[in-house]
Design a protein around this motif. Structure first.
Motif, PDB file in Angstrom:
ATOM      1  N   SER B 106       0.821  -1.204   0.000  1.00  0.00           N
ATOM      2  CA  SER B 106       0.000   0.000   0.000  1.00  0.00           C
ATOM      3  C   SER B 106       0.860   1.261   0.000  1.00  0.00           C
ATOM      4  O   SER B 106       0.382   2.328  -0.350  1.00  0.00           O
ATOM      5  CB  SER B 106      -0.923   0.007   1.204  1.00  0.00           C
ATOM      6  OG  SER B 106      -0.185   0.314   2.355  1.00  0.00           O
ATOM      7  N   SER B 107       2.121   1.174   0.411  1.00  0.00           N
ATOM      8  CA  SER B 107       2.932   2.392   0.399  1.00  0.00           C
ATOM      9  C   SER B 107       4.061   2.309  -0.623  1.00  0.00           C
ATOM     10  O   SER B 107       5.088   2.945  -0.459  1.00  0.00           O
ATOM     11  CB  SER B 107       3.487   2.671   1.796  1.00  0.00           C
ATOM     12  OG  SER B 107       4.008   1.498   2.348  1.00  0.00           O
ATOM     13  N   GLN B 108       3.869   1.515  -1.659  1.00  0.00           N
ATOM     14  CA  GLN B 108       4.833   1.412  -2.767  1.00  0.00           C
ATOM     15  C   GLN B 108       6.245   1.121  -2.289  1.00  0.00           C
ATOM     16  O   GLN B 108       7.199   1.768  -2.685  1.00  0.00           O
ATOM     17  CB  GLN B 108       4.837   2.705  -3.612  1.00  0.00           C
ATOM     18  CG  GLN B 108       3.661   2.864  -4.532  1.00  0.00           C
ATOM     19  CD  GLN B 108       2.573   3.658  -3.862  1.00  0.00           C
ATOM     20  OE1 GLN B 108       2.846   4.679  -3.292  1.00  0.00           O
ATOM     21  NE2 GLN B 108       1.346   3.179  -3.927  1.00  0.00           N
ATOM     22  N   TYR B 149      19.686   1.177   9.245  1.00  0.00           N
ATOM     23  CA  TYR B 149      19.654   2.547   8.727  1.00  0.00           C
ATOM     24  C   TYR B 149      18.907   2.588   7.397  1.00  0.00           C
ATOM     25  O   TYR B 149      18.083   3.467   7.152  1.00  0.00           O
ATOM     26  CB  TYR B 149      21.070   3.093   8.496  1.00  0.00           C
ATOM     27  CG  TYR B 149      21.994   3.039   9.689  1.00  0.00           C
ATOM     28  CD1 TYR B 149      21.500   3.167  10.974  1.00  0.00           C
ATOM     29  CD2 TYR B 149      23.350   2.864   9.522  1.00  0.00           C
ATOM     30  CE1 TYR B 149      22.352   3.120  12.052  1.00  0.00           C
ATOM     31  CE2 TYR B 149      24.215   2.812  10.604  1.00  0.00           C
ATOM     32  CZ  TYR B 149      23.704   2.927  11.866  1.00  0.00           C
ATOM     33  OH  TYR B 149      24.546   2.871  12.934  1.00  0.00           O
ATOM     34  N   VAL B 150      19.234   1.624   6.538  1.00  0.00           N
ATOM     35  CA  VAL B 150      18.610   1.625   5.208  1.00  0.00           C
ATOM     36  C   VAL B 150      17.118   1.341   5.340  1.00  0.00           C
ATOM     37  O   VAL B 150      16.288   1.982   4.684  1.00  0.00           O
ATOM     38  CB  VAL B 150      19.294   0.588   4.299  1.00  0.00           C
ATOM     39  CG1 VAL B 150      18.647   0.584   2.938  1.00  0.00           C
ATOM     40  CG2 VAL B 150      20.762   0.893   4.174  1.00  0.00           C
ATOM     41  N   LEU B 151      16.771   0.387   6.223  1.00  0.00           N
ATOM     42  CA  LEU B 151      15.348   0.062   6.393  1.00  0.00           C
ATOM     43  C   LEU B 151      14.575   1.273   6.905  1.00  0.00           C
ATOM     44  O   LEU B 151      13.440   1.513   6.487  1.00  0.00           O
ATOM     45  CB  LEU B 151      15.195  -1.107   7.363  1.00  0.00           C
ATOM     46  CG  LEU B 151      15.496  -2.483   6.782  1.00  0.00           C
ATOM     47  CD1 LEU B 151      15.496  -3.522   7.882  1.00  0.00           C
ATOM     48  CD2 LEU B 151      14.482  -2.851   5.719  1.00  0.00           C
ATOM     49  N   ALA B 152      15.183   2.058   7.821  1.00  0.00           N
ATOM     50  CA  ALA B 152      14.483   3.220   8.374  1.00  0.00           C
ATOM     51  C   ALA B 152      14.185   4.229   7.270  1.00  0.00           C
ATOM     52  O   ALA B 152      13.155   4.907   7.296  1.00  0.00           O
ATOM     53  CB  ALA B 152      15.312   3.873   9.474  1.00  0.00           C
ATOM     54  N   ALA B 153      15.078   4.328   6.287  1.00  0.00           N
ATOM     55  CA  ALA B 153      14.886   5.310   5.215  1.00  0.00           C
ATOM     56  C   ALA B 153      14.267   4.668   3.978  1.00  0.00           C
ATOM     57  O   ALA B 153      14.342   5.226   2.893  1.00  0.00           O
ATOM     58  CB  ALA B 153      16.221   5.948   4.854  1.00  0.00           C
ATOM     59  N   ALA B 238      10.110   6.064  10.440  1.00  0.00           N
ATOM     60  CA  ALA B 238      10.319   4.842   9.666  1.00  0.00           C
ATOM     61  C   ALA B 238       8.971   4.242   9.258  1.00  0.00           C
ATOM     62  O   ALA B 238       7.970   4.444   9.939  1.00  0.00           O
ATOM     63  CB  ALA B 238      11.115   3.844  10.494  1.00  0.00           C
ATOM     64  N   PRO B 239       8.940   3.502   8.156  1.00  0.00           N
ATOM     65  CA  PRO B 239       7.698   2.858   7.734  1.00  0.00           C
ATOM     66  C   PRO B 239       7.194   1.868   8.778  1.00  0.00           C
ATOM     67  O   PRO B 239       7.999   1.274   9.507  1.00  0.00           O
ATOM     68  CB  PRO B 239       8.094   2.128   6.449  1.00  0.00           C
ATOM     69  CG  PRO B 239       9.391   2.684   6.039  1.00  0.00           C
ATOM     70  CD  PRO B 239      10.047   3.231   7.243  1.00  0.00           C
ATOM     71  N   GLY B 344       2.611  -4.482  15.470  1.00  0.00           N
ATOM     72  CA  GLY B 344       2.203  -4.919  14.143  1.00  0.00           C
ATOM     73  C   GLY B 344       0.740  -4.623  13.897  1.00  0.00           C
ATOM     74  O   GLY B 344       0.363  -4.118  12.841  1.00  0.00           O
ATOM     75  N   GLY B 345      -0.099  -4.907  14.903  1.00  0.00           N
ATOM     76  CA  GLY B 345      -1.538  -4.699  14.744  1.00  0.00           C
ATOM     77  C   GLY B 345      -1.883  -3.230  14.624  1.00  0.00           C
ATOM     78  O   GLY B 345      -2.577  -2.808  13.700  1.00  0.00           O
ATOM     79  N   VAL B 346      -1.381  -2.421  15.553  1.00  0.00           N
ATOM     80  CA  VAL B 346      -1.728  -0.995  15.547  1.00  0.00           C
ATOM     81  C   VAL B 346      -1.183  -0.315  14.294  1.00  0.00           C
ATOM     82  O   VAL B 346      -1.872   0.468  13.637  1.00  0.00           O
ATOM     83  CB  VAL B 346      -1.162  -0.299  16.813  1.00  0.00           C
ATOM     84  CG1 VAL B 346      -1.324   1.196  16.708  1.00  0.00           C
ATOM     85  CG2 VAL B 346      -1.859  -0.817  18.044  1.00  0.00           C
ATOM     86  N   LEU B 347       0.065  -0.667  13.945  1.00  0.00           N
ATOM     87  CA  LEU B 347       0.692   0.049  12.837  1.00  0.00           C
ATOM     88  C   LEU B 347       0.141  -0.385  11.483  1.00  0.00           C
ATOM     89  O   LEU B 347       0.295   0.329  10.503  1.00  0.00           O
ATOM     90  CB  LEU B 347       2.211  -0.164  12.878  1.00  0.00           C
ATOM     91  CG  LEU B 347       2.875   0.395  14.127  1.00  0.00           C
ATOM     92  CD1 LEU B 347       4.346   0.079  14.127  1.00  0.00           C
ATOM     93  CD2 LEU B 347       2.664   1.889  14.208  1.00  0.00           C
TER      94      LEU B 347
END
Lengths: 197, 480
Positions: B106-108, B149-153, B238-239, B344-347
Motif C-alpha cells: 500500500s505504500s509502494q 539505517y537503510v530500512l528506516a529510510a 520509519a515505515p 504490528g496490529g496498531v501500525l
C-alpha cells in the motif's frame, strides 16, 4: 633520533587535529585532516608498521579525505548558518570535552597496559604485509568474510536509497540504434507542386 | 580450525547468509516482481535458522568455533544463552517479515531488497549474539546497524522516513565510535579481545573506562536512556512494518548482547558495571514512562514504551548472572512476542490507504473491528505486565531477580514506572473501547490478523498457563 622524530610528529598530529576543528573554512579543515593522516602515517612508520602507514595514506588521504573535499566543495551548505548557535552549545560542549579530557588523563595516569604492550610489527614473517595477510586470510577468516558482508549491505543500501527509474530521462539504446533500418527513418514522398506534405 | 565443524556450529547464520546471497542474485535477475516470493522465502530461511538454533539448544551444545592460534577461544561461540536469544530473534524477524506484505504494497515499498535487508540484519544480530570476541561483536553490530539505517529510510519519497534514516545513521555512527573506543581501551588494558581474555584480566582504571564506553555504545543499540534520543524520531519516521521489526528482533538481540557481554566478558568485573546498568535501567524506565504521557502519536508512544521496557530488562542484567540471566530471557521473550502483535496490529491499521498516526484515530475500534480491539487489549495488558496476561510473569521474574539481589530501590522505581505507564496504555484502551467511532478503517490484511491472533493466543492463555516451560528453558539457557 627516533625519539625526536616521534615528538615532532606527535606535536604536528595533535596541532593539526586541533585545527581541523578550529578552522573557519571547511576546506581548510579537510586539508588539516589530510596533514593529520600523513603525520599519523609517519608515526606508524616509526614503530615499524610500514604497511599500515601506506594503507593509511592510500585509504584515508587518497580516498576518504578527497571524498570529504568533494562533498564540502560540491554541497551548497551555508556554513555561517551552520555555525550559528555555537555560543549556546559552547558551555555544554566544553563541559563534555573537559570530562572526556579528564577521563583520558586518569586512564593515562593509571596506565599499566596489559600484555606488556610489546608491539611486534612482523611476528615470524619477513614483512608486516606478509604477517598481516597470514592471519587475515586464515585465522581471522570469519571476520574477513563478515566485513565483506558489511560492505555488501552498505552497497545494497546505497543502491536502494538512490537508484530510481525515471521514465522521463532519455537513454541511449545501442541495440535499437544499430537495428534501425533505412525505411524506419527515411520516407520518400512525392510532393506535388504548390502543396505541402 | 576445522572449517566444516565451524560452519556446522554456525549453521543458523550460515543459512541466513547463503539465503541472503542467493536471494540477492535472484532479485538482481527477477527484479521487484519477485519481491513477494523473496519475502516468503526469507521468512522461511529465518524460520529454518530459528529451528536450527532451537535444535542446537535442545542438544545442549555450547561449543566455540573459528578458533586458531591467535584466537584460541574462538571468534564465535554458541552458548545456550545465545542460542535461545538467537532462536527468538529469528522467529520474530520471520513474523515481522510475514506480516509486512500488505503495508509494503500500500505504500509502494514492494522492492526485493526489503526481505534481503531484514535477512542480513538478522544475520548481523545472530553474529553479534554469538560473538566470543570484541571484533566479531563489532562486525555483527555493524551488519545489523547498516541494514537498520537503510530500512528506516526505505520510503525514499517520504521526508520523515529520510529524516529517520539520517538521524539513526548519524547517532548510530557516534555510538559505534564510542563502542570502538571502548573496545580499544579494553583491548589495551586487558591484552586481548576475546571474552575469556577480558574476563581473566585484572581490573584496572583503563579497563573500567573501556567498559563504560562499551556500555554506552551497546545501550544506544538497545535504546536505553540516556542514549534513547533517536528512538521516538526513528520510530515516528520509519515505515510501519520496519518499526514492527525494529521493536522486536533487534531489540531482544541488543538486550541479549548487552547481557551476554556483561555476564561473560565482564563477569569477573561485576562490581564495576552493576551500578552503571542499574542507573541506566532506572533512567530508561522513568524516561519511557513519563515521556509517553505527553505524546499523541501512536508510534512515539510505542517508542517510549519500548524504552521503558528495555529498562525493566536491565534490572535483571544489573542483578548479575546467577539471578538475572534467566529473567532477562523470560522478560524479553514475553515482551517481544506481545510487542510484535501490538506494534504490528496498531501500525497495520490504515484509513483510506494511509497508516493511522494519532491516538484519536483508534477511537471506536471495538465497533469496527471487535476481534482486533480485543487482541490489542490483551497484548497491551501483557506489555504493561497486568495479570492474567503472560507479560506479568516476565515482570515478576525481573522484580524477583532485583529483590533477591538487594536492589529494592530499583524495583521500587520499576513499580512506579509501571503505574505511570499504565496511564498511556489505558489511554489507548480508552480510545479503542469507549470513545465514539470515526470513519471506518480499511480491511486488515490476513497476515496481520493471523499474527495478532497468534501472539494474542500465545500471550493469553497459552503462555500464562505453560509459563513453566519457558521458565525451565530460560533457566537451562542461563545455566549454559
Amino acid at each position: 633520533m627516533a625519539l625526536i622524530a616521534f615528538y615532532i610528529l606527535s606535536t604536528v598530529v595533535v596541532l593539526s587535529a586541533l585545527f581541523v576543528v578550529a578552522a573557519r573554512n571547511p576546506v581548510h579543515s579537510v586539508l588539516w585532516l589530510i596533514l593529520t593522516f600523513f603525520t599519523s602515517a609517519g608515526l606508524l612508520v616509526l614503530i615499524g608498521a610500514e604497511f599500515l602507514a601506506m594503507l593509511l595514506v592510500v585509504v584515508y588521504v587518497g580516498a576518504v579525505a578527497v571524498l570529504f573535499l568533494f562533498v564540502v566543495m560540491m554541497l551548497d551548505i551555508d556554513f555561517v548558518a551552520l555555525k550559528q548557535g555555537f555560543q549556546n552549545y559552547l558551555v555544554v560542549g566544553l563541559l563534555v570535552a573537559l570530562a572526556l579530557l579528564a577521563e583520558i588523563g586518569i586512564v593515562a595516569a593509571a596506565a599499566t597496559f596489559g600484555g606488556g604492550a610489546t608491539f611486534q610489527p612482523s611476528p615470524g614473517a619477513a614483512t608486516n604485509a606478509e604477517a598481516l595477510s597470514k592471519v587475515l586470510y586464515t585465522d581471522y577468516l570469519l571476520l574477513f568474510q563478515m566485513s565483506g558482508v558489511v560492505l555488501l549491505v552498505a552497497m545494497m543500501g546505497a543502491i536502494v536509497l538512490t537508484l530510481r527509474s525515471r521514465p522521463s530521462v532519455k537513454r541511449q539504446s545501442i541495440a535499437e540504434q544499430v537495428g534501425r533500418k533505412r525505411k524506419d527513418a527515411v520516407e520518400l514522398k512525392d510532393v506535388r507542386p504548390g502543396q505541402g506534405i | 580450525m576445522n572449517f566444516l565443524a565451524d560452519i556446522t556450529t554456525a549453521l543458523p547464520e550460515t543459512i541466513l547468509l547463503v539465503f541472503g546471497l542467493v536471494g540477492l542474485l535472484l532479485g538482481a535477475i527477477g527484479g521487484d516482481r519477485i519481491s513477494g516470493l523473496l519475502r516468503v522465502l526469507a521468512a522461511a530461511a529465518l524460520a529454518a535458522a530459528a529451528v536450527t538454533a532451537f535444535v542446537q539448544f535442545g542438544r545442549g551444545e555450547s561449543v566455540p568455533a573459528f578458533a586458531s592460534a591467535v584466537a584460541p577461544d574462538g571468534l564465535y561461540k554458541a552458548t545456550l544463552f545465545t542460542l535461545f536469544a538467537k532462536g527468538v530473534t529469528y522467529v520474530l524477524a520471520a513474523f515481522a517479515l510475514f506480516m509486512s506484505g500488505g503495508a509494503l504494497k500500500s505504500s509502494q515499498m514492494e522492492r526485493y531488497e526489503y526481505p534481503l535487508l531484514i535477512t542480513f540484519g538478522s544475520f548481523g544480530a545472530g553474529m553479534m549474539l554469538s560473538a566470543n570476541d570484541l571484533m566479531t561483536l563489532y562486525v555483527g553490530i555493524e551488519t545489523l546497524s547498516l541494514s537498520s539505517y537503510v530500512l528506516a529510510a526505505f520510503r525514499r519519497d517520504s521526508l520523515k522516513s529520510a529524516e529517520a534514516g539520517l538521524k539513526y545513521f548519524v547517532l548510530g555512527a557516534l555510538a559505534s565510535g564510542l563502542l570502538l573506543y571502548g573496545s580499544a581501551l579494553v583491548y589495551g588494558f586487558s591484552g586481548g579481545t576475546s571474552y575469556a581474555a577480558i574476563a581473566a584480566a585484572p581490573s584496572s582504571v583503563g579497563l573500567v573506562f573501556g567498559l563504560v564506553f562499551l556500555i554506552c555504545g551497546l545501550s544506544f543499540k538497545a535504546s536505553a536512556a540516556p542514549f534513547h534520543i533517536w528512538t521516538p524520531d526513528v520510530y515516528e519516521g520509519a515505515p510501519a512494518p520496519v518499526v514492527a521489526f525494529f521493536s522486536t528482533a533487534p531489540k531482544i538481540a541488543a538486550v541479549g548482547v548487552l547481557a551476554h557481554v556483561m555476564f561473560n566478558a565482564f563477569g569477573t568485573h561485576t562490581a564495576s558495571w552493576k551500578m552503571i546498568i542499574a542507573i541506566i535501567s532506572a533512567l530508561s524506565m522513568l524516561v519511557g514512562a513519563f515521556g509517553a504521557l505527553m505524546q499523541n502519536s501512536i508510534k512515539r508512544i510505542l517508542a517510549y514504551s519500548s524504552i521503558s521496557n528495555v529498562g525493566f530488562a536491565l534490572i535483571a542484567i544489573a542483578s548479575g548472572v546467577e539471578k538475572g540471566a534467566a529473567a532477562v530471557l523470560v522478560y524479553m521473550t514475553l515482551y517481544v512476542i506481545a510487542t510484535l502483535g501490538m506494534f504490528g496490529g496498531v501500525l497495520a491499521l490504515r484509513r483510506a490507504g494511509k497508516p493511522i498516526d494519532q491516538v484519536s484515530d483508534l477511537n471506536g475500534l471495538v465497533k469496527s473491528k471487535p476481534g482486533m480491539a480485543l487482541g490489542l487489549l490483551i497484548l497491551i495488558f501483557s506489555v504493561a505486565g497486568i495479570p492474567p496476561a503472560a507479560g506479568f510473569w516476565g515482570k515478576l521474574q525481573v522484580f524477583t531477580a532485583g529483590i533477591e539481589d538487594g536492589m529494592l530501590w530499583l524495583v521500587l522505581v520499576g513499580a512506579l514506572a509501571s503505574v505511570v505507564s499504565l496511564g498511556y496504555y489505558l489511554r489507548l484502551v480508552w480510545a479503542m473501547f469507549v470513545k465514539p467511532a470515526k470513519e471506518p478503517l480499511d480491511k486488515t490484511d490476513i497476515s496481520v490478523a493471523a499474527t495478532v491472533a497468534i501472539t494474542t493466543i500465545l500471550v493469553f492463555p497459552v503462555l500464562t498457563i505453560t509459563i513453566q516451560i519457558l521458565l525451565d528453558a530460560a533457566a537451562r539457557a542461563a545455566g549454559g
